[in-house]
Design a protein around this motif. Structure first.
Motif, PDB file in Angstrom:
ATOM      1  N   ASN A  55     -20.106  -8.947  23.365  1.00  0.00           N
ATOM      2  CA  ASN A  55     -20.822  -8.152  24.378  1.00  0.00           C
ATOM      3  C   ASN A  55     -21.657  -9.023  25.313  1.00  0.00           C
ATOM      4  O   ASN A  55     -22.731  -8.629  25.765  1.00  0.00           O
ATOM      5  CB  ASN A  55     -21.714  -7.098  23.721  1.00  0.00           C
ATOM      6  N   THR A  56     -21.162 -10.222  25.600  1.00  0.00           N
ATOM      7  CA  THR A  56     -21.847 -11.125  26.517  1.00  0.00           C
ATOM      8  C   THR A  56     -20.924 -11.463  27.688  1.00  0.00           C
ATOM      9  O   THR A  56     -19.715 -11.258  27.629  1.00  0.00           O
ATOM     10  CB  THR A  56     -22.261 -12.433  25.819  1.00  0.00           C
ATOM     11  N   LEU A  57     -21.531 -11.978  28.781  1.00  0.00           N
ATOM     12  CA  LEU A  57     -20.753 -12.344  29.950  1.00  0.00           C
ATOM     13  C   LEU A  57     -19.861 -13.542  29.656  1.00  0.00           C
ATOM     14  O   LEU A  57     -20.278 -14.485  28.979  1.00  0.00           O
ATOM     15  CB  LEU A  57     -21.675 -12.704  31.119  1.00  0.00           C
ATOM     16  N   ILE A  58     -18.639 -13.500  30.140  1.00  0.00           N
ATOM     17  CA  ILE A  58     -17.738 -14.646  30.072  1.00  0.00           C
ATOM     18  C   ILE A  58     -17.960 -15.460  31.340  1.00  0.00           C
ATOM     19  O   ILE A  58     -17.553 -15.061  32.425  1.00  0.00           O
ATOM     20  CB  ILE A  58     -16.270 -14.198  29.972  1.00  0.00           C
ATOM     21  N   ARG A  59     -18.622 -16.591  31.202  1.00  0.00           N
ATOM     22  CA  ARG A  59     -18.978 -17.392  32.375  1.00  0.00           C
ATOM     23  C   ARG A  59     -18.010 -18.542  32.630  1.00  0.00           C
ATOM     24  O   ARG A  59     -18.010 -19.124  33.714  1.00  0.00           O
ATOM     25  CB  ARG A  59     -20.400 -17.949  32.221  1.00  0.00           C
ATOM     26  N   GLU A  60     -17.199 -18.884  31.610  1.00  0.00           N
ATOM     27  CA  GLU A  60     -16.275 -19.999  31.779  1.00  0.00           C
ATOM     28  C   GLU A  60     -15.277 -19.703  32.897  1.00  0.00           C
ATOM     29  O   GLU A  60     -14.616 -18.671  32.902  1.00  0.00           O
ATOM     30  CB  GLU A  60     -15.515 -20.273  30.475  1.00  0.00           C
ATOM     31  N   GLY A  61     -15.175 -20.644  33.824  1.00  0.00           N
ATOM     32  CA  GLY A  61     -14.211 -20.488  34.901  1.00  0.00           C
ATOM     33  C   GLY A  61     -14.654 -19.558  36.013  1.00  0.00           C
ATOM     34  O   GLY A  61     -13.900 -19.307  36.950  1.00  0.00           O
ATOM     35  N   VAL A  62     -15.865 -19.016  35.912  1.00  0.00           N
ATOM     36  CA  VAL A  62     -16.369 -18.096  36.939  1.00  0.00           C
ATOM     37  C   VAL A  62     -17.178 -18.890  37.969  1.00  0.00           C
ATOM     38  O   VAL A  62     -18.126 -19.580  37.610  1.00  0.00           O
ATOM     39  CB  VAL A  62     -17.252 -17.002  36.313  1.00  0.00           C
ATOM     40  N   PRO A  63     -16.819 -18.806  39.244  1.00  0.00           N
ATOM     41  CA  PRO A  63     -17.559 -19.561  40.267  1.00  0.00           C
ATOM     42  C   PRO A  63     -18.975 -19.032  40.437  1.00  0.00           C
ATOM     43  O   PRO A  63     -19.248 -17.853  40.213  1.00  0.00           O
ATOM     44  CB  PRO A  63     -16.729 -19.334  41.535  1.00  0.00           C
TER      45      PRO A  63
END
Length: 261
Positions: free
Chosen positions: A23-31
């Motif tokens: 239930n957390t944000l997936i930040r990998e690969g996100v600009p």
């Protein structure tokens, strides 16, 4: 006139997804991008710099070392100086702890006439940090600014409301939070991009500002996020076409079919 603009590097939320297990944000690969409302705040500061004499614009941000890139974008748009608050001690700070740190950094900067900030950040949508900074600095604030002008040592502001607007006049120093209707942010200047990467951006740690570990970080943050999730898609909408009469008849048929009427 000295202007400070508070900016934040945020994930491009059009591409952010939620990990269903944690239930957390997936930040990998996100600009990461400059927060949109902060871009409006910076633009207004730059407009004042262009239309008035002896105006300096300093941008300040709290974040990880990679926020340096976003600050250089601000310099390439026309800001004079940039400052980064970065320390592991700041990690996990909620709005209260974040405003503690930024207010401490602004006090270290010293004199200022206007502090600009965006209405809210797209990764949190709280609209709390700007007002909290003004409270901790003991200066007036006006939020949701959609137009403004300088009159002597005062600021006259048109504040956006849901059903209209209100006109407010206040003395400087003051903190103003910008909405997108205030202006259209400019792009970076090509000739300023090179200069932006030649400048040194000072990095302040917790040891460089008048603040303690009890006032920042996760343990000092009263806010607790219970769960983050992406709402389930309920289905696509239906577009009704035809004349007004035909569309009205089709709409009535749809509502009856759904047992709404």
């Amino acid at each position: 006139m000295k202007i400070i603009v508070c900016v934040k590097q945020v994930p491009d939320t059009t591409e952010v997804k939620i990990d269903k297990k944690t239930n957390t944000l997936i930040r990998e690969g996100v600009p990461s991008i400059l927060n949109p409302d902060d871009a409006n705040a910076l633009e207004q500061a730059l407009v004042l710099k262009e239309t008035m004499s002896d105006v300096t614009v300093t941008v300040i941000s709290m974040g990880p070392p990679q926020a340096d890139v976003m600050l250089r974008e601000c310099l390439a748009m026309g800001a004079d100086e940039a400052l980064l608050l970065s320390d592991r001690a700041f990690g996990g700070s909620d709005t209260w702890a974040t405003s503690n740190a930024i207010a401490a950094a602004i006090r270290k900067i010293g004199e200022y006439d206007i502090i600009f900030a965006g209405r809210q950040a797209i990764d949190g949508d709280t609209a709390q940090v700007g007002p909290q900074i003004s409270e901790k600095l003991g200066i007036p604030q006006v939020t949701y600014v959609e137009d403004m002008e300088i009159i002597g040592d005062k600021v006259r502001v048109r504040r956006q409301l849901e059903d209209g607007y209100e006109m407010i006049e206040a003395n400087m120093p003051i903190l103003l939070t910008a909405v997108k209707e205030l202006n259209e942010p400019r792009h970076m200047y090509i000739d300023k991009i090179f200069d932006a990467y030649q400048k040194e951006i000072p990095v302040l740690t917790i040891n460089d500002v008048d603040i303690t570990t009890e006032e920042v970080g996760l343990k000092a943050s009263p806010t607790r996020v219970f769960r983050s999730f992406t709402p389930e898609v309920k289905g696509q909408g239906v577009i009704l076409e035809g004349t007004e009469k035909e569309v009205a008849q089709k709409l009535i048929g749809e509502l009856k079919g759904a047992h709404i009427i």
